[in-house]
Design an enzyme around this catalytic site. Structure first.
Site, PDB file in Angstrom:
ATOM      1  CG  ASP A  40      -1.840   1.226   1.256  1.00  0.00           C
ATOM      2  OD1 ASP A  40      -2.598   1.391   0.285  1.00  0.00           O
ATOM      3  OD2 ASP A  40      -1.793   2.014   2.219  1.00  0.00           O
ATOM      4  CB  SER A  41       0.199   4.760  -0.869  1.00  0.00           C
ATOM      5  OG  SER A  41      -0.964   4.875  -0.068  1.00  0.00           O
ATOM      6  CB  CYS A  54      -3.184   0.644  -2.478  1.00  0.00           C
ATOM      7  SG  CYS A  54      -3.316   2.400  -2.832  1.00  0.00           S
ATOM      8  CD  GLU A  93      -0.540   7.259   5.455  1.00  0.00           C
ATOM      9  OE1 GLU A  93       0.660   7.386   5.747  1.00  0.00           O
ATOM     10  OE2 GLU A  93      -1.062   6.143   5.247  1.00  0.00           O
ATOM     11  CB  CYS A 115      -9.770   4.594   0.143  1.00  0.00           C
ATOM     12  SG  CYS A 115      -8.181   5.118   0.829  1.00  0.00           S
ATOM     13  CG  HIS A 157      -5.342   5.164   4.096  1.00  0.00           C
ATOM     14  ND1 HIS A 157      -4.802   4.568   2.990  1.00  0.00           N
ATOM     15  CD2 HIS A 157      -4.299   5.707   4.771  1.00  0.00           C
ATOM     16  CE1 HIS A 157      -3.493   4.759   2.980  1.00  0.00           C
ATOM     17  NE2 HIS A 157      -3.152   5.440   4.049  1.00  0.00           N
TER      18      HIS A 157
END
Ligand code: DGL
Length: 271
Positions: free
Chosen positions: A6-7, A69, A154, A188, A190
């Site tokens: 994932d990013s 992701c 994040e 997403c 996240h």
């Protein structure tokens, strides 16, 4: 090992479900935290970052890599599968998470109207609209780009007033497009961390779907159908964590995602 990319931290929500469904398998998680978020980046950038990550996971011993992701799955997966994989590692596999989710999202809705929250990159790629139209052609799908949600996660801002402001704003925008939506997909990885706040502002009775379980079930199924990959996977139940940012940053952030007491390692890409 099964590579999970994932990013940043988002893929940990997918890893958690994979570990639950496949407890005996070994995983390597890679978060490109130093370069996250990817959401608003160009196709070229996302593709080149992802290719580096996939190569790194192959080098670490992963014959199977899951791009955990949506932005990456929507923007880079196809090119990597079609152009790069045959050249760099034809015996390995790279899977995404858009298609397995698109396959079954229609099953959750009674009204036949579904809403999707995702990054600007995923929304503009229209990957979900295209994939869903193959599996549920009559489903009415509305998308809402949420450019601030990944940076909020994040940065550990899971329930502040600022977070509530942006979540309410984007929910209102989605339901203004289609008030008949009865099912909302968090497209997403996240976003599940924001679920409590999202639930707070969603209209009553609307169902909230995260992808973790869907991806885990589809991976179990994939491994049953692909013994040539399954036979190459190590099964000691361990997981390694790698990050492109500092180890301290990753370990602190991963804590928010329920990964306590892990020791990560740093990976440096030559840019
Ligand atoms: N977790 C990623 C996804 O599923 C977020 C991408 C990003 O903006 O870094 O789309």
């Amino acid at each position: 090992m099964i590579g999970v990319f994932d990013s940043g931290f988002g893929g940990l929500t997918i890893l958690k479900e994979l570990q639950k469904s496949l407890p005996e398998y070994d995983f390597v998680y890679l978060g490109d935290n130093a370069r996250a978020p990817y959401g608003a980046r160009s196709f070229e950038t996302i593709y080149s970052y992802t290719l580096q990550a996939v190569q790194a996971l192959f080098d670490l011993g992963c014959p199977l890599v899951i791009l955990a992701c949506n932005t990456v799955s929507a923007k880079a997966l196809r090119t990597i599968q079609q152009n790069d994989l045959p050249k760099i590692a034809p015996q390995n596999r790279v899977l995404g998470i858009v298609r397995p989710t698109a396959e079954c999202i229609g099953e959750f809705s009674e009204s036949g109207h579904v809403g999707i929250f995702a990054t600007p990159g995923t929304v503009s790629s229209e990957s979900y609209l295209m994939e869903i139209s193959h599996f549920s052609p009559n489903l009415v799908v509305s998308q809402q780009a949420c450019p601030f949600w990944v940076p909020l996660v994040e940065n550990g801002e899971l329930d502040s007033l600022g977070t509530e402001f942006f979540i309410k704003r984007d929910i209102d925008a989605l339901f203004a497009k289609d008030p008949a939506i009865d099912t909302v997909l968090l497209a997403c990885t996240h976003y599940p961390l924001l679920s409590p706040v999202i639930q707070k502002f969603l209209p009553k009775g609307v169902r909230l779907i995260s992808q973790g379980e869907i991806v885990a079930n589809k991976t179990v199924d994939y491994l049953k159908r692909h013994p040539e990959i399954e036979n190459r996977l190590q099964k000691t139940g361990k997981t390694d964590f790698w990050t492109t940012d500092t180890v301290e940053f990753f370990e602190k952030g991963a804590f928010l995602f329920g990964k306590k007491n892990i020791s990560a390692k740093k990976l440096t890409f030559s840019y």
